[in-house]
Design a protein around this motif. Sequence first.
Motif, PDB file in Angstrom:
ATOM      1  N   PRO A  22       0.841  -1.198   0.000  1.00 25.76           N
ATOM      2  CA  PRO A  22       0.000   0.000   0.000  1.00 25.76           C
ATOM      3  C   PRO A  22       0.882   1.257   0.000  1.00 25.76           C
ATOM      4  CG  PRO A  22      -0.718  -1.548   1.692  1.00 25.76           C
ATOM      5  CD  PRO A  22       0.599  -2.046   1.177  1.00 25.76           C
ATOM      6  N   VAL A  23       0.451   2.283  -0.702  1.00 30.19           N
ATOM      7  CA  VAL A  23       1.220   3.526  -0.780  1.00 30.19           C
ATOM      8  C   VAL A  23       1.438   4.105   0.612  1.00 30.19           C
ATOM      9  CG1 VAL A  23       1.235   5.894  -1.652  1.00 30.19           C
ATOM     10  CG2 VAL A  23       0.557   4.016  -3.154  1.00 30.19           C
ATOM     11  N   ALA A  24       0.443   4.003   1.488  1.00 28.86           N
ATOM     12  CA  ALA A  24       0.597   4.521   2.850  1.00 28.86           C
ATOM     13  C   ALA A  24       1.760   3.835   3.566  1.00 28.86           C
ATOM     14  CB  ALA A  24      -0.702   4.331   3.635  1.00 28.86           C
ATOM     15  N   GLN A  25       1.929   2.545   3.358  1.00 28.54           N
ATOM     16  CA  GLN A  25       3.046   1.813   3.960  1.00 28.54           C
ATOM     17  C   GLN A  25       4.366   2.252   3.326  1.00 28.54           C
ATOM     18  OE1 GLN A  25       2.749  -2.464   3.641  1.00 28.54           O
ATOM     19  NE2 GLN A  25       4.730  -2.793   4.615  1.00 28.54           N
ATOM     20  N   ILE A  57       3.039  12.077  -2.728  1.00 30.85           N
ATOM     21  CA  ILE A  57       2.290  13.297  -2.389  1.00 30.85           C
ATOM     22  C   ILE A  57       1.059  13.422  -3.273  1.00 30.85           C
ATOM     23  CG2 ILE A  57       2.346  15.835  -2.475  1.00 30.85           C
ATOM     24  CD1 ILE A  57       5.299  15.616  -1.543  1.00 30.85           C
ATOM     25  N   ALA A  58       1.244  13.215  -4.569  1.00 29.69           N
ATOM     26  CA  ALA A  58       0.112  13.311  -5.500  1.00 29.69           C
ATOM     27  C   ALA A  58      -0.987  12.321  -5.121  1.00 29.69           C
ATOM     28  CB  ALA A  58       0.588  13.070  -6.931  1.00 29.69           C
ATOM     29  N   GLN A  59      -0.592  11.088  -4.781  1.00 30.57           N
ATOM     30  CA  GLN A  59      -1.575  10.074  -4.407  1.00 30.57           C
ATOM     31  C   GLN A  59      -2.241  10.402  -3.081  1.00 30.57           C
ATOM     32  OE1 GLN A  59      -2.977   7.613  -6.080  1.00 30.57           O
ATOM     33  NE2 GLN A  59      -4.294   7.374  -4.292  1.00 30.57           N
ATOM     34  N   MET A  60      -1.493  10.917  -2.126  1.00 27.66           N
ATOM     35  CA  MET A  60      -2.066  11.243  -0.823  1.00 27.66           C
ATOM     36  C   MET A  60      -3.076  12.383  -0.932  1.00 27.66           C
ATOM     37  SD  MET A  60       1.193  10.637   1.647  1.00 27.66           S
ATOM     38  CE  MET A  60       0.303  10.663   3.198  1.00 27.66           C
ATOM     39  N   ILE A  61      -2.795  13.343  -1.797  1.00 25.55           N
ATOM     40  CA  ILE A  61      -3.762  14.428  -2.034  1.00 25.55           C
ATOM     41  C   ILE A  61      -5.040  13.857  -2.627  1.00 25.55           C
ATOM     42  CG2 ILE A  61      -4.251  16.479  -3.440  1.00 25.55           C
ATOM     43  CD1 ILE A  61      -1.259  17.213  -3.058  1.00 25.55           C
ATOM     44  N   ALA A  62      -4.901  13.000  -3.639  1.00 23.41           N
ATOM     45  CA  ALA A  62      -6.075  12.383  -4.262  1.00 23.41           C
ATOM     46  C   ALA A  62      -6.835  11.532  -3.253  1.00 23.41           C
ATOM     47  CB  ALA A  62      -5.649  11.545  -5.463  1.00 23.41           C
ATOM     48  N   SER A  63      -6.118  10.798  -2.420  1.00 27.49           N
ATOM     49  CA  SER A  63      -6.760   9.951  -1.415  1.00 27.49           C
ATOM     50  C   SER A  63      -7.553  10.779  -0.415  1.00 27.49           C
ATOM     51  CB  SER A  63      -5.721   9.116  -0.656  1.00 27.49           C
ATOM     52  OG  SER A  63      -5.144   8.174  -1.498  1.00 27.49           O
ATOM     53  N   GLN A  69      -8.358   5.100   0.579  1.00 26.69           N
ATOM     54  CA  GLN A  69      -7.111   4.801   1.275  1.00 26.69           C
ATOM     55  C   GLN A  69      -6.272   3.739   0.566  1.00 26.69           C
ATOM     56  OE1 GLN A  69      -5.834   5.878   4.359  1.00 26.69           O
ATOM     57  NE2 GLN A  69      -7.261   7.568   4.296  1.00 26.69           N
ATOM     58  N   ILE A  70      -6.907   2.864  -0.201  1.00 23.02           N
ATOM     59  CA  ILE A  70      -6.188   1.717  -0.719  1.00 23.02           C
ATOM     60  C   ILE A  70      -5.700   1.968  -2.140  1.00 23.02           C
ATOM     61  CG2 ILE A  70      -6.286  -0.751  -1.199  1.00 23.02           C
ATOM     62  CD1 ILE A  70      -6.611  -0.008   1.773  1.00 23.02           C
TER      63      ILE A  70
END
Length: 139
Positions: A22-25, A57-63, A69-70
């Motif tokens: 996962p990107v968060a990990q 960063i781009a993915q976290m903004i979109a999330s 989250q996934i």
Amino acid sequence: MESLQVSDYMNTHPVKLNIDMPVAQAVEVLLASGQSGGPVLDTKGRVVGFLSEQDCIAQMIASSYYREQICRVGEIMKTPVVSVKPYMSVIELAQLLLKEKPRVYPVVDDDGVLLGCINRTAVLRAIDVQLNDGYQRAG
């Protein structure tokens, strides 16, 4: 200037990410390591992608916007990956850095298996050490 090889200045303990992570990990791994990105490896240790802080960063903004989250590393990693060989000249890599965008380059063997990473700071350090050695010998 004596021959400087990438293998002499590469980070031999880079962050290692995998496609299904996962990107968060992956963000947690990057933050804990202090590295700005890392190679994404297949099950045989070959580099198949690269994930940077900017990608995260781009993915976290979109999330946060979509409340999703996934997301997996494989969905946002960059491909193809520009990698270098351990026997490449640091000067040759420095010239590549002037043309290419990556700040970090995976160092791979002839089979594409990750050996380490080298970044702009390491290239600058290698050239600086070499220049200082040359000045001391000339002086």
